[in-house]
Design a protein around this motif. Structure first.
Motif, PDB file in Angstrom:
ATOM      1  N   UNK A  52     -53.513  19.729  18.344  1.00 52.11           N
ATOM      2  CA  UNK A  52     -53.888  18.805  17.285  1.00 52.11           C
ATOM      3  C   UNK A  52     -55.304  18.294  17.446  1.00 52.11           C
ATOM      4  N   UNK A  53     -55.804  18.346  18.668  1.00 54.21           N
ATOM      5  CA  UNK A  53     -57.168  17.888  18.939  1.00 54.21           C
ATOM      6  C   UNK A  53     -58.212  18.856  18.390  1.00 54.21           C
ATOM      7  N   UNK A  84     -50.599  15.409  21.397  1.00 53.92           N
ATOM      8  CA  UNK A  84     -51.150  14.132  21.849  1.00 53.92           C
ATOM      9  C   UNK A  84     -52.187  13.565  20.899  1.00 53.92           C
ATOM     10  N   UNK A  85     -52.630  14.395  19.945  1.00 48.73           N
ATOM     11  CA  UNK A  85     -53.610  13.949  18.957  1.00 48.73           C
ATOM     12  C   UNK A  85     -53.029  14.119  17.561  1.00 48.73           C
ATOM     13  N   UNK A  86     -53.194  13.071  16.743  1.00 46.06           N
ATOM     14  CA  UNK A  86     -52.567  12.987  15.429  1.00 46.06           C
ATOM     15  C   UNK A  86     -53.631  12.813  14.358  1.00 46.06           C
ATOM     16  N   UNK A  87     -53.610  13.700  13.362  1.00 39.48           N
ATOM     17  CA  UNK A  87     -54.588  13.614  12.271  1.00 39.48           C
ATOM     18  C   UNK A  87     -54.411  12.308  11.487  1.00 39.48           C
ATOM     19  N   UNK A  88     -55.569  11.666  11.188  1.00 37.69           N
ATOM     20  CA  UNK A  88     -55.502  10.399  10.447  1.00 37.69           C
ATOM     21  C   UNK A  88     -56.350  10.486   9.174  1.00 37.69           C
ATOM     22  N   UNK A  89     -57.185   9.489   8.969  1.00 38.59           N
ATOM     23  CA  UNK A  89     -57.908   9.347   7.704  1.00 38.59           C
ATOM     24  C   UNK A  89     -59.022  10.379   7.543  1.00 38.59           C
ATOM     25  N   UNK A  90     -59.437  10.538   6.296  1.00 36.58           N
ATOM     26  CA  UNK A  90     -60.551  11.437   5.995  1.00 36.58           C
ATOM     27  C   UNK A  90     -61.863  10.844   6.494  1.00 36.58           C
ATOM     28  N   UNK A  91     -62.738  11.724   6.961  1.00 38.23           N
ATOM     29  CA  UNK A  91     -64.067  11.307   7.399  1.00 38.23           C
ATOM     30  C   UNK A  91     -65.027  11.330   6.216  1.00 38.23           C
ATOM     31  N   UNK A  92     -66.018  10.466   6.265  1.00 36.88           N
ATOM     32  CA  UNK A  92     -67.073  10.532   5.260  1.00 36.88           C
ATOM     33  C   UNK A  92     -68.016  11.671   5.627  1.00 36.88           C
ATOM     34  N   UNK A  93     -68.682  12.233   4.647  1.00 37.44           N
ATOM     35  CA  UNK A  93     -69.572  13.371   4.875  1.00 37.44           C
ATOM     36  C   UNK A  93     -70.587  13.093   5.981  1.00 37.44           C
ATOM     37  N   UNK A  94     -70.659  14.047   6.926  1.00 35.42           N
ATOM     38  CA  UNK A  94     -71.659  13.939   7.983  1.00 35.42           C
ATOM     39  C   UNK A  94     -71.285  13.038   9.145  1.00 35.42           C
ATOM     40  N   UNK A  95     -70.136  12.402   9.073  1.00 40.36           N
ATOM     41  CA  UNK A  95     -69.703  11.493  10.139  1.00 40.36           C
ATOM     42  C   UNK A  95     -68.924  12.275  11.195  1.00 40.36           C
ATOM     43  N   UNK A  96     -69.261  12.036  12.459  1.00 42.00           N
ATOM     44  CA  UNK A  96     -68.549  12.682  13.565  1.00 42.00           C
ATOM     45  C   UNK A  96     -67.174  12.053  13.749  1.00 42.00           C
ATOM     46  N   UNK A 109     -61.181  15.417   8.708  1.00 40.81           N
ATOM     47  CA  UNK A 109     -60.317  14.323   9.151  1.00 40.81           C
ATOM     48  C   UNK A 109     -60.683  13.832  10.552  1.00 40.81           C
ATOM     49  N   UNK A 110     -60.239  12.624  10.845  1.00 39.68           N
ATOM     50  CA  UNK A 110     -60.328  12.078  12.195  1.00 39.68           C
ATOM     51  C   UNK A 110     -58.956  12.234  12.860  1.00 39.68           C
ATOM     52  N   UNK A 111     -58.876  11.884  14.147  1.00 35.88           N
ATOM     53  CA  UNK A 111     -57.597  11.950  14.856  1.00 35.88           C
ATOM     54  C   UNK A 111     -57.506  10.806  15.861  1.00 35.88           C
ATOM     55  N   UNK A 112     -56.285  10.378  16.138  1.00 34.52           N
ATOM     56  CA  UNK A 112     -56.041   9.336  17.149  1.00 34.52           C
ATOM     57  C   UNK A 112     -55.074   9.889  18.185  1.00 34.52           C
ATOM     58  N   UNK A 113     -55.149   9.327  19.379  1.00 31.22           N
ATOM     59  CA  UNK A 113     -54.274   9.772  20.461  1.00 31.22           C
ATOM     60  C   UNK A 113     -52.932   9.057  20.366  1.00 31.22           C
ATOM     61  N   UNK A 114     -51.873   9.830  20.465  1.00 27.43           N
ATOM     62  CA  UNK A 114     -50.517   9.265  20.428  1.00 27.43           C
ATOM     63  C   UNK A 114     -49.702   9.890  21.548  1.00 27.43           C
ATOM     64  N   UNK A 115     -49.692   9.235  22.682  1.00 28.20           N
ATOM     65  CA  UNK A 115     -48.904   9.722  23.815  1.00 28.20           C
ATOM     66  C   UNK A 115     -47.873   8.660  24.168  1.00 28.20           C
ATOM     67  N   UNK A 116     -46.656   8.933  23.769  1.00 35.01           N
ATOM     68  CA  UNK A 116     -45.505   8.063  24.018  1.00 35.01           C
ATOM     69  C   UNK A 116     -44.282   8.857  23.571  1.00 35.01           C
ATOM     70  N   UNK A 117     -43.106   8.284  23.713  1.00 33.21           N
ATOM     71  CA  UNK A 117     -41.894   8.992  23.266  1.00 33.21           C
ATOM     72  C   UNK A 117     -41.982   9.296  21.771  1.00 33.21           C
TER      73      UNK A 117
END
Length: 344
Positions: A52-53, A84-96, A109-117
């Protein structure tokens, strides 16, 4: 292990499908997956390693779409999703993206870490959705070493390690319900793998950036020998140390500077000189070394174009006789590999 899986010698990495370092055209990505599907081995099943990363889910999405375009039957592929990585919101153009700025290109898209049950199950479900009709049957926790390293106190480190153990509890439940075939771990720090395999029943481990022709510490050799005795499958990944060993600019995902990283560049100059003397491609040396490391069942290689994939297949399947013993002897004499290393 409660369930044995059989893997081919060569596993195909998919970070290029997620736009690592360069944003490839969809046409090239389809050509890459097509070339991978033409790989035949004794096991017949083609194995892809994804996460997912990789491009905040872009690699999973692209892989699924390419397989569907090629009318590949689900039973003809085995997909590993390092979770361990979950896709989240859309990124604005040119944003890392926030999760790994500077190495991914043109992400939507951006991603956040989700490590838990619960978090790891969310990553698993989202990954299967992105695969567009295909399903990950090899699952693992991705980069638990980095997750622990993000803690600011020992108390937080302990809590994060418990999160990892809980994530594996969820993965074990998936395996017990036969939703997945095997569970593993993918980590750049082999010491974290060593810690986790003592607490969790792991089927396979993916050791990344650690067992290469440039870097092969004796403690890791000993640990791999122990895994071999246990019957744990070892996948050796990133045998080019992120591309640096074959002439690229990044070493383990960090841009190298000839002034600040002088020793590394000197090593590469000596390595290339010896390869040139023997008329051997540096990539061939990296692959043969990586495959012959103790207990290694498979090697994971990533290709950025169809020719690269075909060349990787050829180099991973030709006989080791291509590299004469005198080459390895000279590597030791020049201090390019550990003189006590025996797996050559």
């Amino acid at each position: 292990m409660s369930q044995r899986i059989t893997l081919p010698k060569l596993i195909f990495g998919t970070s290029a499908l997620g736009n690592l370092y360069v944003a490839l055209e969809d046409k090239i990505k389809l050509e890459i997956v097509t070339a991978c599907m033409q790989y035949t081995s004794a096991q017949k099943t083609v194995v892809f390693d994804c996460a997912g990363k990789y491009g905040a889910g872009l690699a999973l999405e692209t892989l699924g779409n390419c397989l569907k375009t090629l009318n590949v039957k689900p039973e003809d592929v085995l997909i590993s999703n390092k979770l361990g990585w979950y896709r989240t919101s859309e990124l604005q153009n040119g944003i890392d993206p926030t999760f790994e700025p500077g190495v991914w290109r043109n992400l939507k898209y951006d991603a956040v870490q989700k490590i838990s049950y619960g978090g790891i199950l969310e990553c698993y479900e989202q990954g299967n959705q992105l695969l567009n009709g295909y399903k990950a049957e090899l699952v693992s926790v991705h980069d638990p070493d980095e997750y622990i390293a993000g803690a600011h106190s020992q108390l937080e480190k302990d809590k994060r390690y418990n999160d990892i153990i809980e994530a594996y509890r969820a993965l074990c439940e998936l395996k017990n319900r036969d939703e997945v075939k095997a569970i593993g771990i993918g980590s750049k720090d082999w010491r974290m793998i060593k810690r986790i395999v003592n607490d969790v029943n792991i089927d396979w481990v993916m050791i990344a950036n650690s067992m290469t022709v440039h870097n092969h510490p004796q403690e890791l050799v000993t640990f791999m020998e122990e895994l071999q005795r246990r019957g744990t499958i070892i996948i050796n990944a990133a045998v080019f140390n992120g591309g640096f060993l074959i002439g690229e600019d990044y070493y383990n995902y960090r841009l190298m500077d000839p002034l600040n990283d002088q020793k590394l560049f000197e090593w590469r100059i000596g390595f290339f000189k010896l390869c040139n003397k023997y008329r051997i491609k540096p990539a061939q040396v990296c692959i043969v070394f990586g495959l012959n490391a103790p207990g290694v069942n498979s090697i994971a290689l990533n290709g950025t174009d169809v020719n690269c994939v075909k060349e990787n297949i050829e180099m991973a399947t030709v006989l080791n006789a291509v590299i004469p013993s005198s080459f390895w002897k000279e590597m030791k004499e020049h201090g390019l590999i550990d003189k006590n290393y025996t797996y050559l």
